[in-house]
Design an enzyme around this catalytic site. Structure first.
Site, PDB file in Angstrom:
ATOM      1  N   LYS B  76      15.679 -14.702 -55.451  1.00 42.69           N
ATOM      2  CA  LYS B  76      14.286 -14.976 -55.109  1.00 42.69           C
ATOM      3  C   LYS B  76      13.886 -16.272 -55.806  1.00 42.69           C
ATOM      4  O   LYS B  76      14.251 -16.499 -56.965  1.00 42.69           O
ATOM      5  CB  LYS B  76      13.406 -13.820 -55.590  1.00 42.69           C
ATOM      6  CG  LYS B  76      11.929 -13.973 -55.237  1.00 42.69           C
ATOM      7  CD  LYS B  76      11.127 -12.747 -55.686  1.00 42.69           C
ATOM      8  CE  LYS B  76       9.661 -12.853 -55.281  1.00 42.69           C
ATOM      9  NZ  LYS B  76       8.873 -11.682 -55.716  1.00 42.69           N
ATOM     10  N   SER B 151       5.980  -9.450 -52.152  1.00 40.26           N
ATOM     11  CA  SER B 151       6.271 -10.856 -52.098  1.00 40.26           C
ATOM     12  C   SER B 151       7.757 -11.201 -51.944  1.00 40.26           C
ATOM     13  O   SER B 151       8.078 -12.313 -51.561  1.00 40.26           O
ATOM     14  CB  SER B 151       5.748 -11.539 -53.370  1.00 40.26           C
ATOM     15  OG  SER B 151       6.467 -11.093 -54.499  1.00 40.26           O
ATOM     16  N   SER B 175       6.281  -5.671 -55.057  1.00 39.64           N
ATOM     17  CA  SER B 175       6.947  -6.784 -54.376  1.00 39.64           C
ATOM     18  C   SER B 175       8.448  -6.630 -54.142  1.00 39.64           C
ATOM     19  O   SER B 175       9.043  -7.432 -53.425  1.00 39.64           O
ATOM     20  CB  SER B 175       6.714  -8.090 -55.135  1.00 39.64           C
ATOM     21  OG  SER B 175       5.405  -8.555 -54.898  1.00 39.64           O
TER      22      SER B 175
END
Lengths: 95, 483
Positions: B76, B151, B175
């Site tokens: 990420k 997210s 997330s």
């Protein structure tokens, strides 16, 4: 509760952000919805409850006072917008 | 090889059926084919990835390979990686090539895992749909009209689309779990303090926690073994003996007590999601578990509590972006303050600005006690509610989100509506508890549904074990979108 547009501009200044009049109006409506929800918290009895600032009740660690970092100034300053002779350049603050 | 798990790839490498370079090349080919449409990656650098893969092959040739040496994954873009552009999904870091590695990235490197690139996410991890990225929306591989969740939307979409066998994610209010649920993959947010936050760019420091996202619970356990561990560079890293998170994968479930919180099945939960979650619970009963009703009475109050505390921490954390030491600086300005304001206003997106302003407000003089302090007290009550529930059950189960993935654009104009849909994922972050999402079915329209499992502190091995047992008798996790 709802914030006035002046209050929103004041918070924006505190946060070092620019907010256009249109953005301020949108924020006003967002805040009024959010704080209507937030105000529901007031109904919860928290008498005598200790604030919880952290997920684990741990004390911050101490370490020996000795140098552990190597000098990486050049690598770290390579990503800065403006440097000169190892110094970060910013607009003049003191005349 | 396309649907191979981390474990299978590790076996293929160990048996010399494939080299790390071949694997990296295969995945990069697939990434290059799919990314223009799905947009799961922000940065791809084939040369760098292939160099890492060749180094892993060399290490194996010298007999120095560990279990996952040579296996590819992607990070990420909240994790900084040395020599890689590390944007956090923000324009303000569009030119930031990190001079150092996050601890999670360094640990993956040490294990010999090969980095295939940096994955798209909501800007600074603030969002639940990945629509807040400055690098464009990510499409859900199961249905390109749907969001991947957020997210960690790029991470979830990339694993679901089999562009990578596994990815790192971060979870501040859901997330990892909500995008895992929306994309039909497995993901776990560990107990707060287990995975180092060093180099994981801070959003809300007392909630942020990194974790693995993969096809299976077993792969998550293998990757968590690499990611977790004490780190003196993170002031809130917990000093604990290393654990083997795979140790309970084969533990039978007889006697397992599952708590079902009635608040997680109340009004607002989509019927198809409820049915899939309850069907999963029935499956657990067949495996020997018993079910007990529990109550988490302040579940809904987790929303205002979180949306005070997290923005408060964010407003403080994001003050570091000032256009002086790194990141975007406005082209023209009259003085220092003008430079700060212009640089930040140009660099941050709308949702990030909203949260900074919310935080600045609730921390400001005259409002601190009424909002911030009040929310901190309710946070403790919410954490205590979980401990009361865990007196009668071993794990809590429920939905990860009220609905399956929603349509792109359908919530974008109403951020508050999006906040409300975080209702099932926020509480474990407030308490610091481990929580995961496990694939548990599909809607009639083919969008995945996730089962959320919440455990008590440090029960990751048990949770991964019970998810693994479920995955031995179901095949939801093996299904992949047709691309």
């Amino acid at each position: 509760m709802s914030l006035t547009l002046d209050e929103i501009q004041k918070i924006a200044r505190l946060a070092r952000l620019r907010v256009t009049p249109e953005e301020a109006t949108q924020l006003q409506s967002h805040f009024s919805g959010l704080f209507a929800l937030v105000d529901e918290l007031q109904a919860i009895d928290t008498e005598g409850v200790l604030p919880m600032s952290h997920a684990q009740d741990i004390a911050l660690r101490l370490r020996e006072d000795k140098v552990t970092e190597t000098d990486r100034r050049d690598a770290l300053q390579a990503v800065a917008p403006q440097v000169e002779k190892g110094l970060y350049l910013v607009p003049k603050v003191i005349e | 090889m396309q649907n191979a798990t981390l474990k299978q790839l590790a076996e293929a490498l160990a048996s010399k059926a494939a080299s790390s370079e071949e694997l990296a090349q295969d995945y990069l080919t697939r990434i290059n084919a799919l990314n223009p449409d799905l947009n799961a990656f922000i940065t791809i650098d084939a040369d760098k990835s292939l160099n890492e893969a060749r180094a892993a092959d060399a290490r194996r040739a010298q007999g120095q390979a560990g279990l996952l040496t040579g296996v590819p994954l992607a990070h990420k873009d909240i994790f900084v990686a040395e020599g890689w552009r590390s944007t956090c999904g923000s324009k303000i870091l569009s030119n930031f090539v990190s001079p150092y590695d996050a601890t999670v990235v360094a640990r993956c490197k040490t294990a010999g895992l090969v980095n295939l690139g940096k994955l798209n996410c909501d800007e600074f991890a603030m969002g639940s749909s990945n629509e807040n990225s400055a690098y464009g929306v990510v499409k859900n591989p199961w249905d390109r009209l749907a969001v991947p969740g957020g997210s960690s939307g790029g991470s979830a979409a990339a694993v679901a689309a089999r562009m990578v066998p596994a990815a790192t994610g971060t979870d501040t209010g859901g997330s990892i779990r909500q995008p895992a649920s929306f994309c039909g993959i497995t993901g776990i947010k560990p107990t707060y303090g287990i995975v180092s936050r060093y180099g994981m760019v801070a959003y809300a420091s007392s909630f942020d926690q990194g974790g693995p996202m993969a096809q299976t619970a077993e792969d998550c356990a293998l990757l968590l073994n690499v990611m977790a561990g004490f780190d003196e560079l993170d002031s809130t890293s917990l000093e604990r003996a290393p654990e083997d998170y795979t140790r309970e994968l084969d533990t039978p479930l007889a006697g397992l007590r599952i708590g079902l919180p009635k608040e997680y099945f109340a009004e607002g939960l989509d019927g198809e999601v409820a049915a899939a979650v309850l069907a999963a619970v029935e499956e657990y009963k067949k495996l020997g578990a018993t079910v007990v009703d529990v109550s988490l009475p302040r579940t809904r109050m987790a929303i205002p509590t979180y949306y005070i505390l997290a923005p408060a921490e964010a407003s403080s954390n994001l003050s570091r972006f000032d256009g002086v030491r790194y990141g975007h600086r406005a082209a023209e300005y009259t003085d220092l303050n003008d430079m700060y304001e212009k640089s930040r206003s140009e660099g941050f997106g709308e949702e990030v600005k909203r949260r900074i302003l919310t935080g600045a407000y609730v921390l400001s003089h005259g409002y601190y006690d009424a909002y911030y302090l009040k929310a901190q007290k309710v946070r403790r009550l919410i954490a205590e509610d979980f401990q009361r529930a865990f007196e009668v059950c071993d794990v809590i189960m429920g939905p990860a989100a009220p609905t399956a993935a929603f349509d792109l654009g359908s919530r974008a104009s109403d951020p508050l509506q999006m906040y409300l849909e975080d209702v099932y994922t926020l509480s474990p972050n407030l308490a610091g508890l481990p929580a995961m999402s496990v694939p548990a079915g599909f809607t009639r329209t083919g969008r995945p549904i996730g089962l959320q499992v919440v455990g008590n502190y440090f029960s990751e091995a048990k949770m991964l074990g019970l998810a693994h047992q479920y995955q031995q008798v179901t095949n939801w996790h093996q299904q992949a979108p047709v691309l």
